[in-house]
Design an enzyme around this catalytic site. Structure first.
Site, short mmCIF file in Angstrom:
data_model
loop_
_atom_site.label_atom_id
_atom_site.label_comp_id
_atom_site.label_asym_id
_atom_site.label_seq_id
_atom_site.Cartn_x
_atom_site.Cartn_y
_atom_site.Cartn_z
N SER A 229 -5.03 -25.13 8.52
CA SER A 229 -4.27 -26.35 8.75
C SER A 229 -4.28 -27.21 7.48
CB SER A 229 -4.82 -27.08 9.96
OG SER A 229 -3.94 -28.09 10.39
N GLU A 353 1.94 -22.60 17.66
CA GLU A 353 1.18 -23.62 16.93
C GLU A 353 1.23 -24.98 17.62
OE1 GLU A 353 -0.62 -23.39 14.17
OE2 GLU A 353 0.07 -21.66 13.02
N HIS A 451 -2.37 -23.63 17.78
CA HIS A 451 -3.00 -24.01 16.52
C HIS A 451 -4.51 -24.02 16.68
CE1 HIS A 451 -2.75 -25.91 12.58
NE2 HIS A 451 -3.49 -26.93 12.97
#
Length: 543
Positions: A229, A353, A451
């Site tokens: 990320s 995600e 995610h």
């Protein structure tokens, strides 16, 4: 209370919108002290900066809270990181230091549980080292940069323990803490020093590793920098930094869910955001901010979420800046030319995600088609209806929010990652691509392959993730089987630049013929052009 992603982001990253914010600072530990004698059961390392006493854990030697930069306090708040000068005597490195100041909710959140834990303190610029042995073996090195939306996280979290990589891969592993939120990313255009103070922390840590890792049995010429990320975004941004010989500071990069679709603000745009922050605190300038306790500075993050959020976008109240000093272009471009062009890259994303931020939101669950179409026009213009239909047909029974989540995930993560792979392949630069497809049954499956979900599989340390709700309900045999495929493959890439290691199927480099993308699932397979339809849908004509 409305549960929108803005507020969910605050909660997920530790914020408390009601009931009070825990912002208590505790003094950092690990001061240097003279040692009259060495305990033979405690590992000792002697890097150039000073002698260290670590601790043996899980069959490896660990050195914790090693300072790599001068504490960024007082006049050094919002200044570029300065290398730590070192210490005399033997420094105790047996306990983790403070994490970077950030919002925190003691009871955790519904997805990760916690992403940063106290104590918090501005004196946080430390790193941790795991090594199989203190010797001269010149092992491959992994430096891990945690994510957290630029506002949360810690290199000291059990999630990111380097123990499994060090023990299973005979690697030296380093995790770092760096400044977050307003302390790491506010921009003032002060004295021509630039901004991105968090990036200067990371760069200083990386140079520390280059200069000192041999003392821990590591090879300074064989470093992989990995992150997820915001941490993966940082890895790309660091790729432009070269050594005095013009070579990259690291050989390989692992980019897990990098948000390369972020629009990185210009100096003028960042100054407007800084003005918003100053208004929240009723402060005139950076000089006044330097007199405020960090608890007050971090607490203002809650209202920054409120003031900077936009419907249908992932909330990011603090962002890096194109300051022309530390960063002058999108980080993806730094992996295409200059020192970064020679770095070997492993890049990937999760299939859903955006479910991480939006999948549990009651407000977004009630989104209408008209609302999502209006948001889609930002991306597709006059082709918004065509794109909406494509996303709806790809997921039978899709609600408007499902279309929105798939669009956001593609726009922010998957498509820009694919674009980077395409551009590197066109230049015949090494790149491998993957998509993590295994969904979690937690929360009735609403998170899907969200995610962050790949992280415990990469580290293969599920015992350290027992407090993370998003793993609830996973079949242990399936879970462990996928980890037993991914973890060795990451080890192989770190050591050799090639992720092929059994039981992973043959993993070809991404090229413009096969476009091989590894689908990581109950059955892991190498797919050809896995997201080709979406890559074409989001092509130049979509803007």
């Amino acid at each position: 209370m409305t549960r929108d992603p803005l507020r969910r982001d605050v909660l997920r990253t530790g914020g408390v919108l009601a009931g009070g914010i825990l912002l208590s600072g505790l003094p950092s530990s690990g001061a240097a002290s003279a040692a009259p004698g060495d305990d033979p059961s405690s590992p000792i390392a002697e890097p150039a900066v000073g002698r260290l006493r670590g601790v043996a854990e899980g069959g490896v030697a660990v050195f914790k809270a090693v300072p790599y930069a001068v504490p960024p306090v007082g006049a050094l708040r919002w200044r570029p990181a300065q290398p730590h000068p070192g210490w005399a005597g033997t420094r105790d490195a047996t306990a983790f230091g403070s994490s970077a100041p950030q919002l925190y909710r003691e009871e955790g959140d519904e997805v990760l549980g916690h992403h940063g834990s106290p104590p918090f303190d501005e004196d946080c610029l430390t790193l941790n080292v795991w090594t199989p042995r203190i010797d001269t073996s010149k092992r491959s090195v992994m430096v891990w940069i945690h994510g957290g939306g630029f506002i949360s996280g810690s290199g000291s979290l059990p999630y990111y323990s380097g123990e499994t990589f060090a023990r299973n891969g005979d690697l030296v592993v380093v995790t770092i803490n760096y400044r977050l939120g307003p302390l790491g990313y506010l921009y003032f255009d002060e004295d021509g020093a630039g901004g991105n103070f968090a990036l200067t922390d990371q760069l200083t840590a990386l140079r520390w590793v280059r200069d000192n890792i041999a003392a821990f049995g590591g090879d300074p010429d064989n470093i992989t920098v990995a992150g997820q990320s915001g941490g993966a975004w940082s890895v790309a941004a660091l790729a432009g930094a070269g050594s005095s010989e013009g070579r990259p500071l690291f050989r390989r990069a692992i980019l897990q869910s990098p948000p390369l679709g972020l629009s990185v603000p210009t100096r003028a745009e960042s100054l407007r955001r800084t003005a918003t922050y100053l208004d929240i605190l009723g402060a005139e300038d950076v000089t006044e901010l330097r007199t405020m306790p960090w608890q007050q500075l971090v607490g203002a993050t809650v209202e920054m979420f409120e003031r900077t959020s936009r419907w249908g976008y992932w909330s990011t109240p603090f962002l890096p800046v194109l300051d022309g000093v530390t960063l002058d272009r999108n980080p993806a471009d730094l992996l295409l030319r200059g020192p970064g062009a020679d770095i070997e890259v492993l890049i990937g994303w999760t299939r859903e995600e955006a479910n991480f931020a939006f999948g549990l939101s009651e407000e977004y669950a009630a989104a209408t088609k008209d609302q999502v179409l209006a948001r889609a026009r930002d991306t597709f213009g006059g082709r918004a209806s065509e794109a909406y239909t494509a996303y709806q047909e790809a997921r039978p029974g899709a609600r408007p929010v499902d279309v929105l989540m798939d669009l956001i995930g593609d726009e922010l993560f998957r498509i820009p990652s694919l674009t980077l792979a395409e551009r590197r392949a066109a230049r015949r630069r090494p790149v491998w691509a993957y998509q993590f497809d295994l969904p979690t049954p937690a929360h009735e499956g609403r998170l899907a392959a969200a995610h962050c979900l790949e992280l415990p599989f990469v580290f293969d340390n599920f015992d350290q993730w027992s407090g993370a709700p998003f793993l609830n309900g996973l079949n242990p045999r399936v879970r462990d089987g996928v980890a037993a495929t991914m973890h060795p493959s990451w080890i192989s890439f770190i050591g050799t630049g090639d992720p092929n290691r059994r039981p992973m199927p043959k993993w070809e480099r991404y090229d413009q013929n096969s476009r091989t993308t590894m689908s990581l699932d109950v059955v892991t397979t190498a797919a050809s052009d896995l997201a080709g339809y979406w890559r074409r849908l989001h092509g130049p004509a979509s803007r």
